[in-house]
Design a protein around this motif. Structure first.
Motif, mmCIF file in Angstrom:
data_model
loop_
_atom_site.group_PDB
_atom_site.id
_atom_site.type_symbol
_atom_site.label_atom_id
_atom_site.label_comp_id
_atom_site.label_asym_id
_atom_site.label_seq_id
_atom_site.Cartn_x
_atom_site.Cartn_y
_atom_site.Cartn_z
ATOM 1 N N PHE A 162 -60.667 -42.256 55.266
ATOM 2 C CA PHE A 162 -59.806 -43.223 55.927
ATOM 3 C C PHE A 162 -58.486 -42.564 56.283
ATOM 4 O O PHE A 162 -57.876 -41.894 55.452
ATOM 5 C CB PHE A 162 -59.554 -44.406 54.992
ATOM 6 C CG PHE A 162 -58.597 -45.428 55.538
ATOM 7 C CD1 PHE A 162 -58.999 -46.317 56.510
ATOM 8 C CD2 PHE A 162 -57.299 -45.489 55.071
ATOM 9 C CE1 PHE A 162 -58.123 -47.266 57.024
ATOM 10 C CE2 PHE A 162 -56.407 -46.435 55.568
ATOM 11 C CZ PHE A 162 -56.820 -47.324 56.547
ATOM 12 N N VAL A 163 -58.066 -42.714 57.519
ATOM 13 C CA VAL A 163 -56.772 -42.188 57.947
ATOM 14 C C VAL A 163 -55.958 -43.311 58.559
ATOM 15 O O VAL A 163 -56.490 -44.182 59.265
ATOM 16 C CB VAL A 163 -56.916 -41.023 58.956
ATOM 17 C CG1 VAL A 163 -57.502 -39.790 58.293
ATOM 18 C CG2 VAL A 163 -57.754 -41.432 60.160
ATOM 19 N N VAL A 164 -54.666 -43.289 58.277
ATOM 20 C CA VAL A 164 -53.772 -44.270 58.856
ATOM 21 C C VAL A 164 -52.376 -43.666 58.906
ATOM 22 O O VAL A 164 -51.982 -42.934 58.006
ATOM 23 C CB VAL A 164 -53.763 -45.584 58.041
ATOM 24 C CG1 VAL A 164 -53.243 -45.373 56.637
ATOM 25 C CG2 VAL A 164 -52.958 -46.675 58.747
ATOM 26 N N LEU A 195 -62.813 -45.051 67.330
ATOM 27 C CA LEU A 195 -61.696 -45.118 68.271
ATOM 28 C C LEU A 195 -60.373 -45.363 67.545
ATOM 29 O O LEU A 195 -59.350 -44.758 67.866
ATOM 30 C CB LEU A 195 -61.944 -46.240 69.295
ATOM 31 C CG LEU A 195 -63.085 -46.018 70.288
ATOM 32 C CD1 LEU A 195 -63.272 -47.256 71.161
ATOM 33 C CD2 LEU A 195 -62.820 -44.794 71.152
ATOM 34 N N ILE A 196 -60.406 -46.243 66.554
ATOM 35 C CA ILE A 196 -59.185 -46.531 65.793
ATOM 36 C C ILE A 196 -58.766 -45.317 64.984
ATOM 37 O O ILE A 196 -57.585 -44.945 64.953
ATOM 38 C CB ILE A 196 -59.408 -47.752 64.878
ATOM 39 C CG1 ILE A 196 -59.616 -49.008 65.725
ATOM 40 C CG2 ILE A 196 -58.229 -47.930 63.921
ATOM 41 C CD1 ILE A 196 -59.983 -50.236 64.927
ATOM 42 N N ALA A 197 -59.725 -44.673 64.319
ATOM 43 C CA ALA A 197 -59.409 -43.473 63.529
ATOM 44 C C ALA A 197 -58.852 -42.374 64.426
ATOM 45 O O ALA A 197 -57.918 -41.659 64.042
ATOM 46 C CB ALA A 197 -60.660 -42.989 62.795
ATOM 47 N N ALA A 198 -59.415 -42.237 65.618
ATOM 48 C CA ALA A 198 -58.925 -41.212 66.548
ATOM 49 C C ALA A 198 -57.476 -41.483 66.941
ATOM 50 O O ALA A 198 -56.665 -40.558 67.042
ATOM 51 C CB ALA A 198 -59.815 -41.172 67.795
ATOM 52 N N GLU A 200 -55.252 -43.184 65.160
ATOM 53 C CA GLU A 200 -54.416 -42.934 63.986
ATOM 54 C C GLU A 200 -54.174 -41.428 63.824
ATOM 55 O O GLU A 200 -53.055 -41.000 63.525
ATOM 56 C CB GLU A 200 -55.073 -43.506 62.720
ATOM 57 C CG GLU A 200 -55.142 -45.024 62.686
ATOM 58 C CD GLU A 200 -53.781 -45.684 62.630
ATOM 59 O OE1 GLU A 200 -52.820 -45.059 62.119
ATOM 60 O OE2 GLU A 200 -53.650 -46.828 63.107
ATOM 61 N N LEU A 201 -55.207 -40.621 64.031
ATOM 62 C CA LEU A 201 -55.029 -39.169 63.965
ATOM 63 C C LEU A 201 -54.056 -38.684 65.041
ATOM 64 O O LEU A 201 -53.261 -37.767 64.804
ATOM 65 C CB LEU A 201 -56.377 -38.464 64.120
ATOM 66 C CG LEU A 201 -57.278 -38.408 62.890
ATOM 67 C CD1 LEU A 201 -58.613 -37.767 63.257
ATOM 68 C CD2 LEU A 201 -56.621 -37.645 61.754
ATOM 69 N N ARG A 202 -54.143 -39.277 66.222
ATOM 70 C CA ARG A 202 -53.213 -38.910 67.298
ATOM 71 C C ARG A 202 -51.776 -39.192 66.872
ATOM 72 O O ARG A 202 -50.887 -38.334 67.028
ATOM 73 C CB ARG A 202 -53.547 -39.696 68.566
ATOM 74 C CG ARG A 202 -52.651 -39.370 69.761
ATOM 75 C CD ARG A 202 -52.915 -40.320 70.931
ATOM 76 N NE ARG A 202 -52.547 -41.689 70.605
ATOM 77 C CZ ARG A 202 -51.306 -42.169 70.676
ATOM 78 N NH1 ARG A 202 -50.317 -41.390 71.085
ATOM 79 N NH2 ARG A 202 -51.053 -43.423 70.353
ATOM 80 N N ARG A 203 -51.523 -40.369 66.323
ATOM 81 C CA ARG A 203 -50.177 -40.734 65.890
ATOM 82 C C ARG A 203 -49.692 -39.810 64.765
ATOM 83 O O ARG A 203 -48.535 -39.383 64.747
ATOM 84 C CB ARG A 203 -50.157 -42.191 65.423
ATOM 85 C CG ARG A 203 -50.429 -43.201 66.528
ATOM 86 C CD ARG A 203 -50.540 -44.598 65.959
ATOM 87 N NE ARG A 203 -49.305 -44.979 65.269
ATOM 88 C CZ ARG A 203 -49.255 -45.921 64.329
ATOM 89 N NH1 ARG A 203 -50.366 -46.544 63.940
ATOM 90 N NH2 ARG A 203 -48.100 -46.217 63.762
ATOM 91 N N ILE A 204 -50.582 -39.502 63.842
ATOM 92 C CA ILE A 204 -50.239 -38.603 62.741
ATOM 93 C C ILE A 204 -49.901 -37.220 63.280
ATOM 94 O O ILE A 204 -48.912 -36.596 62.880
ATOM 95 C CB ILE A 204 -51.411 -38.521 61.737
ATOM 96 C CG1 ILE A 204 -51.568 -39.858 61.004
ATOM 97 C CG2 ILE A 204 -51.212 -37.386 60.745
ATOM 98 C CD1 ILE A 204 -52.894 -40.001 60.283
#
Length: 222
Positions: A162-164, A195-198, A200-204
């Motif tokens: 899980f990434v956020v 799509l949501i995880a992608a 979140e990874l972009r924002r991180i």
């Protein structure tokens, strides 16, 4: 002549420490280490006179990145996002005229991640030697137990960590924010969750990248 920035990075599957099985990635690089080596990913031996003396001090970190050896620049980028294709693309498009251009390019490259690239980046997050965020936040033992269980349920359902992005979340709100986010996203179908995880990874990655360049700005501006 480019700066030679030697870095040590474990090859895929080799020498990686076994991290906690459920990992939330949100701390901007490099305030918490995201690679097992201790070297500064943008430490530079570029003489100060090689940097544009007309540049603003806040752009010195960007100059270091633009001037760095391609391999070292890729290593620094991999500390922000574990996709090699993402890192190679940003390295190849140097130099960037300003930080905004670098972040825009990084965002565009994140949107273009293929399923295999996303899987690579998510797998990379799973071994980073960083404590599970949320577990150290204020909260009852029952809440921390629930958080661990939610992480386990998430990985069992989707097959990845899980990434956020928790940028801007107050410490006292972190545990509840993470727990609510996991529980909400557990109801997603796998395609929607990817799509949501992608994103979140972009924002991180953008947060880490901005922090990386800013951290190395002004280091030689004395």
């Amino acid at each position: 002549m480019t700066a030679q920035l030697p870095l040590s990075r474990c090859p895929a599957g080799a020498g990686r420490r076994s991290a906690a099985p459920y990992f939330i990635c949100s701390t901007p690089f490099p305030s918490a280490p995201s690679r097992p080596h201790e070297e500064d990913p943008l430490a530079s031996d570029i003489p100060p006179q090689r940097l544009d003396p007309r540049s603003e001090p806040t752009l010195l970190g960007l100059h270091r990145f633009n001037e760095a050896d391609a391999g070292a620049a890729e290593e620094a980028l991999l500390a922000c996002c574990g996709s090699h294709r993402w890192a190679l693309r940003l390295t190849a498009h140097r130099p960037y005229p300003d930080i905004e251009s670098l972040l825009a390019a990084a965002s565009e490259a994140s949107y273009d991640l293929r399923p295999a690239d996303l899987a690579e980046a998510l797998a990379d997050e799973s071994w980073m030697p960083q404590p599970l965020l949320g577990m150290r936040a204020p909260g009852s033992q029952a809440a921390h137990t629930a958080l661990r269980a939610a992480h386990a349920a998430y990985e069992a359902r989707f097959g990845h960590v899980f990434v956020v992005c928790l940028e801007g979340v107050a410490p006292e709100e972190m545990l509840d924010t993470v727990l609510d986010s996991i529980r909400t996203r557990l109801s997603n179908d796998p395609d929607e969750e990817r799509l949501i995880a992608a994103d979140e990874l972009r924002r991180i990655a953008l947060t880490r990248l901005e922090h990386l360049v800013a951290t190395h700005s002004g280091a030689t501006a004395r």
